[in-house]
Scaffold this motif. Structure first.
Motif, PDB file in Angstrom:
ATOM      1  N   ALA A 111       1.902  -2.629  25.487  1.00  0.00           N
ATOM      2  CA  ALA A 111       2.754  -1.313  24.982  1.00  0.00           C
ATOM      3  C   ALA A 111       2.945  -1.009  23.568  1.00  0.00           C
ATOM      4  CB  ALA A 111       4.347  -1.453  25.583  1.00  0.00           C
ATOM      5  N   LYS A 112       3.008  -2.141  23.115  1.00  0.00           N
ATOM      6  CA  LYS A 112       2.846  -1.875  21.174  1.00  0.00           C
ATOM      7  C   LYS A 112       1.639  -1.288  20.669  1.00  0.00           C
ATOM      8  CE  LYS A 112       3.722  -4.244  16.885  1.00  0.00           C
ATOM      9  NZ  LYS A 112       3.943  -5.414  16.164  1.00  0.00           N
ATOM     10  N   LYS A 113       0.536  -1.547  21.331  1.00  0.00           N
ATOM     11  CA  LYS A 113      -0.708  -0.990  20.617  1.00  0.00           C
ATOM     12  C   LYS A 113      -0.707   0.443  21.302  1.00  0.00           C
ATOM     13  CE  LYS A 113      -3.406  -5.311  21.016  1.00  0.00           C
ATOM     14  NZ  LYS A 113      -4.531  -6.087  21.545  1.00  0.00           N
ATOM     15  N   ALA A 114      -0.312   0.697  22.464  1.00  0.00           N
ATOM     16  CA  ALA A 114      -0.270   2.042  22.824  1.00  0.00           C
ATOM     17  C   ALA A 114       0.505   2.916  22.304  1.00  0.00           C
ATOM     18  CB  ALA A 114       0.193   2.120  24.404  1.00  0.00           C
ATOM     19  N   GLN A 115       1.612   2.439  21.815  1.00  0.00           N
ATOM     20  CA  GLN A 115       2.505   3.283  20.704  1.00  0.00           C
ATOM     21  C   GLN A 115       2.085   3.312  19.413  1.00  0.00           C
ATOM     22  OE1 GLN A 115       6.446   1.133  19.523  1.00  0.00           O
ATOM     23  NE2 GLN A 115       7.205   3.119  19.414  1.00  0.00           N
ATOM     24  N   GLU A 116       1.245   2.532  19.058  1.00  0.00           N
ATOM     25  CA  GLU A 116       0.717   2.518  17.688  1.00  0.00           C
ATOM     26  C   GLU A 116      -0.452   3.393  17.607  1.00  0.00           C
ATOM     27  OE1 GLU A 116      -0.386  -1.430  16.754  1.00  0.00           O
ATOM     28  OE2 GLU A 116       1.628  -2.058  15.965  1.00  0.00           O
ATOM     29  N   ARG A 117      -1.249   3.563  18.913  1.00  0.00           N
ATOM     30  CA  ARG A 117      -2.211   4.566  19.012  1.00  0.00           C
ATOM     31  C   ARG A 117      -1.756   5.813  18.993  1.00  0.00           C
ATOM     32  NH1 ARG A 117      -4.275   2.141  23.036  1.00  0.00           N
ATOM     33  NH2 ARG A 117      -3.156   3.253  24.700  1.00  0.00           N
ATOM     34  N   GLU A 118      -0.728   6.065  19.719  1.00  0.00           N
ATOM     35  CA  GLU A 118      -0.197   7.408  19.563  1.00  0.00           C
ATOM     36  C   GLU A 118       0.271   7.920  18.331  1.00  0.00           C
ATOM     37  OE1 GLU A 118      -0.745   9.598  22.274  1.00  0.00           O
ATOM     38  OE2 GLU A 118      -1.847   7.668  22.989  1.00  0.00           O
ATOM     39  N   VAL A 119       0.899   6.973  17.847  1.00  0.00           N
ATOM     40  CA  VAL A 119       1.258   7.585  16.341  1.00  0.00           C
ATOM     41  C   VAL A 119       0.175   7.738  15.542  1.00  0.00           C
ATOM     42  CG1 VAL A 119       2.463   6.351  14.249  1.00  0.00           C
ATOM     43  CG2 VAL A 119       3.513   6.081  16.377  1.00  0.00           C
ATOM     44  N   GLU A 120      -0.912   7.225  15.459  1.00  0.00           N
ATOM     45  CA  GLU A 120      -2.052   7.336  14.811  1.00  0.00           C
ATOM     46  C   GLU A 120      -2.846   8.811  14.952  1.00  0.00           C
ATOM     47  OE1 GLU A 120      -4.698   6.909  11.642  1.00  0.00           O
ATOM     48  OE2 GLU A 120      -2.883   5.729  11.990  1.00  0.00           O
ATOM     49  N   PHE A 121      -2.687   8.770  16.251  1.00  0.00           N
ATOM     50  CA  PHE A 121      -3.220  10.138  16.748  1.00  0.00           C
ATOM     51  C   PHE A 121      -2.252  11.497  16.100  1.00  0.00           C
ATOM     52  CE2 PHE A 121      -6.014   8.350  20.000  1.00  0.00           C
ATOM     53  CZ  PHE A 121      -7.302   9.093  19.915  1.00  0.00           C
ATOM     54  N   LYS A 159      -0.584  11.224  13.460  1.00  0.00           N
ATOM     55  CA  LYS A 159      -1.233  11.588  11.966  1.00  0.00           C
ATOM     56  C   LYS A 159      -2.461  12.283  11.720  1.00  0.00           C
ATOM     57  CE  LYS A 159       1.188   7.274  10.521  1.00  0.00           C
ATOM     58  NZ  LYS A 159       0.816   5.853  10.011  1.00  0.00           N
ATOM     59  N   ILE A 160      -3.475  11.922  12.704  1.00  0.00           N
ATOM     60  CA  ILE A 160      -4.545  12.439  12.509  1.00  0.00           C
ATOM     61  C   ILE A 160      -4.522  13.980  12.953  1.00  0.00           C
ATOM     62  CG2 ILE A 160      -6.873  12.786  13.559  1.00  0.00           C
ATOM     63  CD1 ILE A 160      -6.792   9.615  13.896  1.00  0.00           C
ATOM     64  N   GLN A 161      -3.583  14.447  14.141  1.00  0.00           N
ATOM     65  CA  GLN A 161      -3.555  15.610  14.357  1.00  0.00           C
ATOM     66  C   GLN A 161      -3.070  16.698  13.134  1.00  0.00           C
ATOM     67  OE1 GLN A 161      -0.341  16.075  17.269  1.00  0.00           O
ATOM     68  NE2 GLN A 161      -0.255  18.280  17.175  1.00  0.00           N
ATOM     69  N   THR A 162      -2.181  16.214  12.371  1.00  0.00           N
ATOM     70  CA  THR A 162      -1.709  17.119  11.243  1.00  0.00           C
ATOM     71  C   THR A 162      -2.360  16.527   9.957  1.00  0.00           C
ATOM     72  OG1 THR A 162      -0.075  15.539  10.897  1.00  0.00           O
ATOM     73  CG2 THR A 162       0.728  17.249  12.231  1.00  0.00           C
ATOM     74  N   ARG A 163      -2.996  15.787   9.862  1.00  0.00           N
ATOM     75  CA  ARG A 163      -4.043  15.444   8.391  1.00  0.00           C
ATOM     76  C   ARG A 163      -5.113  16.212   8.477  1.00  0.00           C
ATOM     77  NH1 ARG A 163      -5.313  10.069   9.280  1.00  0.00           N
ATOM     78  NH2 ARG A 163      -3.313   9.553   8.443  1.00  0.00           N
ATOM     79  N   LYS A 164      -5.615  16.452   9.661  1.00  0.00           N
ATOM     80  CA  LYS A 164      -6.921  17.557   9.961  1.00  0.00           C
ATOM     81  C   LYS A 164      -6.527  18.803   9.495  1.00  0.00           C
ATOM     82  CE  LYS A 164     -10.663  19.272  11.356  1.00  0.00           C
ATOM     83  NZ  LYS A 164     -12.225  18.940  10.717  1.00  0.00           N
ATOM     84  N   LEU A 165      -5.179  19.413   9.894  1.00  0.00           N
ATOM     85  CA  LEU A 165      -4.465  20.732   9.555  1.00  0.00           C
ATOM     86  C   LEU A 165      -4.254  20.763   7.977  1.00  0.00           C
ATOM     87  CD1 LEU A 165      -3.416  23.367  10.497  1.00  0.00           C
ATOM     88  CD2 LEU A 165      -1.424  22.210  10.664  1.00  0.00           C
ATOM     89  N   GLY A 166      -3.673  19.709   7.525  1.00  0.00           N
ATOM     90  CA  GLY A 166      -3.391  19.814   6.161  1.00  0.00           C
ATOM     91  C   GLY A 166      -4.749  19.768   5.444  1.00  0.00           C
ATOM     92  N   GLN A 167      -5.699  19.229   5.472  1.00  0.00           N
ATOM     93  CA  GLN A 167      -7.052  19.202   4.741  1.00  0.00           C
ATOM     94  C   GLN A 167      -7.708  20.461   4.836  1.00  0.00           C
ATOM     95  OE1 GLN A 167      -9.454  16.005   6.632  1.00  0.00           O
ATOM     96  NE2 GLN A 167      -8.344  14.285   5.227  1.00  0.00           N
ATOM     97  N   ASN A 175     -13.376   6.989  12.347  1.00  0.00           N
ATOM     98  CA  ASN A 175     -13.776   8.193  11.771  1.00  0.00           C
ATOM     99  C   ASN A 175     -12.913   9.211  12.161  1.00  0.00           C
ATOM    100  OD1 ASN A 175     -15.391  10.965  12.135  1.00  0.00           O
ATOM    101  ND2 ASN A 175     -16.540   9.646  10.674  1.00  0.00           N
ATOM    102  N   MET A 176     -12.083   9.768  11.204  1.00  0.00           N
ATOM    103  CA  MET A 176     -11.117  10.862  11.391  1.00  0.00           C
ATOM    104  C   MET A 176     -11.517  11.953  12.477  1.00  0.00           C
ATOM    105  SD  MET A 176      -8.468  13.055   9.142  1.00  0.00           S
ATOM    106  CE  MET A 176      -9.542  14.733   9.369  1.00  0.00           C
ATOM    107  N   GLU A 177     -12.897  12.579  12.153  1.00  0.00           N
ATOM    108  CA  GLU A 177     -13.149  13.648  12.854  1.00  0.00           C
ATOM    109  C   GLU A 177     -13.658  13.325  14.361  1.00  0.00           C
ATOM    110  OE1 GLU A 177     -13.839  16.994  11.887  1.00  0.00           O
ATOM    111  OE2 GLU A 177     -12.960  16.557   9.966  1.00  0.00           O
ATOM    112  N   GLU A 178     -14.107  12.313  14.361  1.00  0.00           N
ATOM    113  CA  GLU A 178     -14.093  11.452  15.979  1.00  0.00           C
ATOM    114  C   GLU A 178     -13.036  11.398  16.562  1.00  0.00           C
ATOM    115  OE1 GLU A 178     -16.114   7.864  18.215  1.00  0.00           O
ATOM    116  OE2 GLU A 178     -16.660   8.120  16.099  1.00  0.00           O
ATOM    117  N   ALA A 179     -12.084  11.019  15.965  1.00  0.00           N
ATOM    118  CA  ALA A 179     -10.587  10.682  16.579  1.00  0.00           C
ATOM    119  C   ALA A 179     -10.066  12.090  16.756  1.00  0.00           C
ATOM    120  CB  ALA A 179      -9.789   9.871  15.627  1.00  0.00           C
TER     121      ALA A 179
END
Length: 256
Positions: free
Chosen positions: A58-68, A70-78, A225-229
């Protein structure tokens, strides 16, 4: 499921198979041993399930969703940093986050924007206080569309008392909200783009992140790789790629 659990299940299965054969050959101990080994295999499987649901899984799943997130908006910001450097930005933030807990979408967005733009204000619509309300997931909370209205958005932007030329929203736009932003550039960090095709084509909405209709959801680690994610789940829709996205994923946009 870790290696120990797999080994336990395999060994228990083999011993159970051998014991059942011995029982058929007349060995009195065969059936009890087979039953015990079957129970051990079941316990090992349940151990894995419980671990995944309530422990490290459950902890890994939560950490995975948090990272996604971040990636969602990091791409937009870039994208904004590369194509709209120098913009003066107001960010419309999550109204349910009072700053006492992590905000991965805001963190990812700021990371992507870097120093290419100036964030002149961060605002959020006020959540109405209700007696016995339980919060954003409580049954007593009014639907967001009843209080995050075009007028409410207009009020918080004016209340920022800031000179800005771009709005980046982490919570989408309210009904009729786009009409209140004439003369400004808009970026949407998540949600539906169903009715925004014309605004993207007209370059009022300079970028919008939305979920891919064929997004991949699994329990694999987030790709390094951020693009792949990003491409596993999201689409970045811009004036430059609108036609391509609309051709491939026509269901994302309102038919005209």
């Amino acid at each position: 499921m870790n290696m120990v659990q797999i080994i336990v299940m395999i060994v228990a299965g083999i011993v159970a198979f051998v014991a059942m054969n011995k029982q058929k050959q007349g060995a009195a101990w065969g059936q009890p041993v087979a039953i015990i080994c079957a129970i051990i295999a079941i316990v090992a499987a349940l151990w894995s399930t419980v671990s995944n649901l309530s422990g490290s899984g459950a902890k890994k799943a939560q950490e995975r969703e948090v990272e996604f997130q971040k990636i969602q908006t990091r791409k937009l910001g870039q994208y904004i940093a590369q194509n709209h450097a120098g913009a003066k930005v107001i960010i419309i933030n999550d109204p349910f986050n009072d700053g006492t807990r992590p905000n991965p979408m805001l963190e990812g967005l700021k990371d992507g924007l870097g120093s290419a733009v100036t964030i002149v204000a961060e605002v959020a619509p006020a959540v109405p206080k209700m007696e016995n309300a339980e919060g954003p997931e409580g049954e007593m909370m009014e639907p967001m569309e009843t209080w995050y209205t075009a007028r409410a958005m207009d009020d918080i932007l004016k209340g920022a008392n800031a000179d800005y030329d771009m709005v980046i929203t982490c919570i989408g736009l309210p009904a009729g909200g786009l009409a209140r932003l004439k003369g400004k550039k808009v970026a949407i960090a998540g949600g539906s783009v169903y009715e925004y095709g014309p605004a993207i084509q007209g370059k009022m909405i300079v970028a919008a992140v939305t979920y891919k209709p064929d997004a991949e959801y699994d329990d694999k680690p987030v790709p390094s790789n951020m693009e792949e994610a990003f491409n596993k789940r999201y689409l970045l829709v811009t004036p430059e790629n609108l036609a391509e996205v609309a051709t491939k994923y026509g269901e994302l946009f309102k038919k005209r």
